[in-house]
Scaffold this motif. Structure first.
Motif, PDB file in Angstrom:
ATOM      1  N   ASP A  67      -3.209  14.198   0.754  1.00  0.00           N
ATOM      2  CA  ASP A  67      -4.520  13.716   0.325  1.00  0.00           C
ATOM      3  C   ASP A  67      -4.587  12.210   0.581  1.00  0.00           C
ATOM      4  N   GLN A  68      -5.530  11.794   1.419  1.00  0.00           N
ATOM      5  CA  GLN A  68      -5.647  10.383   1.780  1.00  0.00           C
ATOM      6  C   GLN A  68      -5.928   9.489   0.589  1.00  0.00           C
ATOM      7  N   ARG A  69      -6.523  10.029  -0.457  1.00  0.00           N
ATOM      8  CA  ARG A  69      -6.793   9.213  -1.637  1.00  0.00           C
ATOM      9  C   ARG A  69      -5.488   8.787  -2.296  1.00  0.00           C
ATOM     10  N   VAL A  70      -4.561   9.698  -2.383  1.00  0.00           N
ATOM     11  CA  VAL A  70      -3.257   9.375  -2.968  1.00  0.00           C
ATOM     12  C   VAL A  70      -2.487   8.441  -2.042  1.00  0.00           C
ATOM     13  N   GLU A 101     -10.261   8.733   1.612  1.00  0.00           N
ATOM     14  CA  GLU A 101     -11.369   9.385   2.309  1.00  0.00           C
ATOM     15  C   GLU A 101     -11.576  10.727   1.648  1.00  0.00           C
ATOM     16  N   PRO A 102     -12.582  10.937   0.857  1.00  0.00           N
ATOM     17  CA  PRO A 102     -13.626   9.994   0.439  1.00  0.00           C
ATOM     18  C   PRO A 102     -13.072   9.000  -0.588  1.00  0.00           C
ATOM     19  N   TRP A 103     -13.915   8.049  -0.977  1.00  0.00           N
ATOM     20  CA  TRP A 103     -13.518   7.111  -2.012  1.00  0.00           C
ATOM     21  C   TRP A 103     -13.020   7.876  -3.233  1.00  0.00           C
ATOM     22  N   TRP A 104     -12.097   7.250  -3.943  1.00  0.00           N
ATOM     23  CA  TRP A 104     -11.521   7.878  -5.132  1.00  0.00           C
ATOM     24  C   TRP A 104     -11.762   6.990  -6.340  1.00  0.00           C
ATOM     25  N   PHE A 105     -12.538   7.497  -7.271  1.00  0.00           N
ATOM     26  CA  PHE A 105     -12.696   6.876  -8.580  1.00  0.00           C
ATOM     27  C   PHE A 105     -11.701   7.588  -9.489  1.00  0.00           C
ATOM     28  N   ARG A 127      -9.217  -0.190  -0.016  1.00  0.00           N
ATOM     29  CA  ARG A 127      -8.763   1.121   0.450  1.00  0.00           C
ATOM     30  C   ARG A 127      -9.593   2.265  -0.131  1.00  0.00           C
ATOM     31  N   GLY A 128     -10.641   1.929  -0.876  1.00  0.00           N
ATOM     32  CA  GLY A 128     -11.512   2.961  -1.422  1.00  0.00           C
ATOM     33  C   GLY A 128     -10.955   3.654  -2.646  1.00  0.00           C
ATOM     34  N   VAL A 129     -10.046   2.996  -3.353  1.00  0.00           N
ATOM     35  CA  VAL A 129      -9.494   3.529  -4.601  1.00  0.00           C
ATOM     36  C   VAL A 129      -9.978   2.613  -5.717  1.00  0.00           C
ATOM     37  N   PHE A 130     -10.664   3.187  -6.692  1.00  0.00           N
ATOM     38  CA  PHE A 130     -11.305   2.382  -7.726  1.00  0.00           C
ATOM     39  C   PHE A 130     -10.748   2.728  -9.099  1.00  0.00           C
ATOM     40  N   ILE A 131     -10.243   1.691  -9.760  1.00  0.00           N
ATOM     41  CA  ILE A 131      -9.653   1.835 -11.090  1.00  0.00           C
ATOM     42  C   ILE A 131     -10.280   0.810 -12.013  1.00  0.00           C
ATOM     43  N   THR A 132     -10.255   1.099 -13.281  1.00  0.00           N
ATOM     44  CA  THR A 132     -10.793   0.145 -14.260  1.00  0.00           C
ATOM     45  C   THR A 132      -9.708  -0.846 -14.662  1.00  0.00           C
ATOM     46  N   ASP A 133     -10.161  -1.963 -15.179  1.00  0.00           N
ATOM     47  CA  ASP A 133      -9.266  -2.989 -15.680  1.00  0.00           C
ATOM     48  C   ASP A 133      -8.334  -2.350 -16.706  1.00  0.00           C
ATOM     49  N   GLY A 134      -7.066  -2.597 -16.568  1.00  0.00           N
ATOM     50  CA  GLY A 134      -6.099  -2.033 -17.500  1.00  0.00           C
ATOM     51  C   GLY A 134      -5.484  -0.736 -17.030  1.00  0.00           C
TER      52      GLY A 134
END
Length: 139
Positions: A67-70, A101-105, A127-134
């Motif tokens: 999985d490209q997201r990982v 691919e696709p973006w990963w939230f 890289r299209g990987v979105f994480i929250t602060d912390g």
């Protein structure tokens, strides 16, 4: 569930991620049991053996996880830690195949996605990987 174990290399984490993905585990579980476990193991090596030993965890490129997201998250984490802890990131992190691919939230809460867009460290965002602060804070 994936076994709790220590990862000596990023490829160890990628192997667990690949097994979890092939067994249809949710990506959030892969994040917890591969990506965050790798972060914990890196932090332990950094504390006990120093920067050079910790950076060596990332030296060889990991296998594709399936999985490209990982794959993007692992590359992003390597670059993020290299920047934070002052070591040179390995060349494999710049491989364009290691982008989500696709973006990963990573958050399961859709209402947190706008926040993740803003708060993600640069190495993750690009890289299209979105994480929250912390999300990378560990006890």
């Amino acid at each position: 569930m994936a076994p709790n174990r220590s990862f000596r290399t990023v490829d160890d984490a990628a192997a667990i991620a690949a097994a979890m993905i092939s067994n249809k585990y949710p990506l959030l579980s892969v994040w917890r049991h591969a990506v965050l476990q790798l972060l914990d193991d890196y932090t332990s090596v950094l504390r006990h053996s120093g920067t050079e030993a910790a950076a060596a965890i990332w030296a060889a490129p990991p296998r594709p996880s399936g999985d490209q997201r990982v794959d993007g998250a692992l590359a992003a984490l390597a670059e993020h830690l290299a920047r934070r802890d002052a070591w040179r990131p390995p060349g494999w992190v710049h491989d364009p195949r290691r982008e989500a691919e696709p973006w990963w939230f990573v958050t399961a809460l859709r209402g947190m996605q706008p926040r993740a867009l803003v708060e993600s460290p640069l190495s993750f965002r690009k890289r299209g990987v979105f994480i929250t602060d912390g999300a990378l804070d560990r006890a």
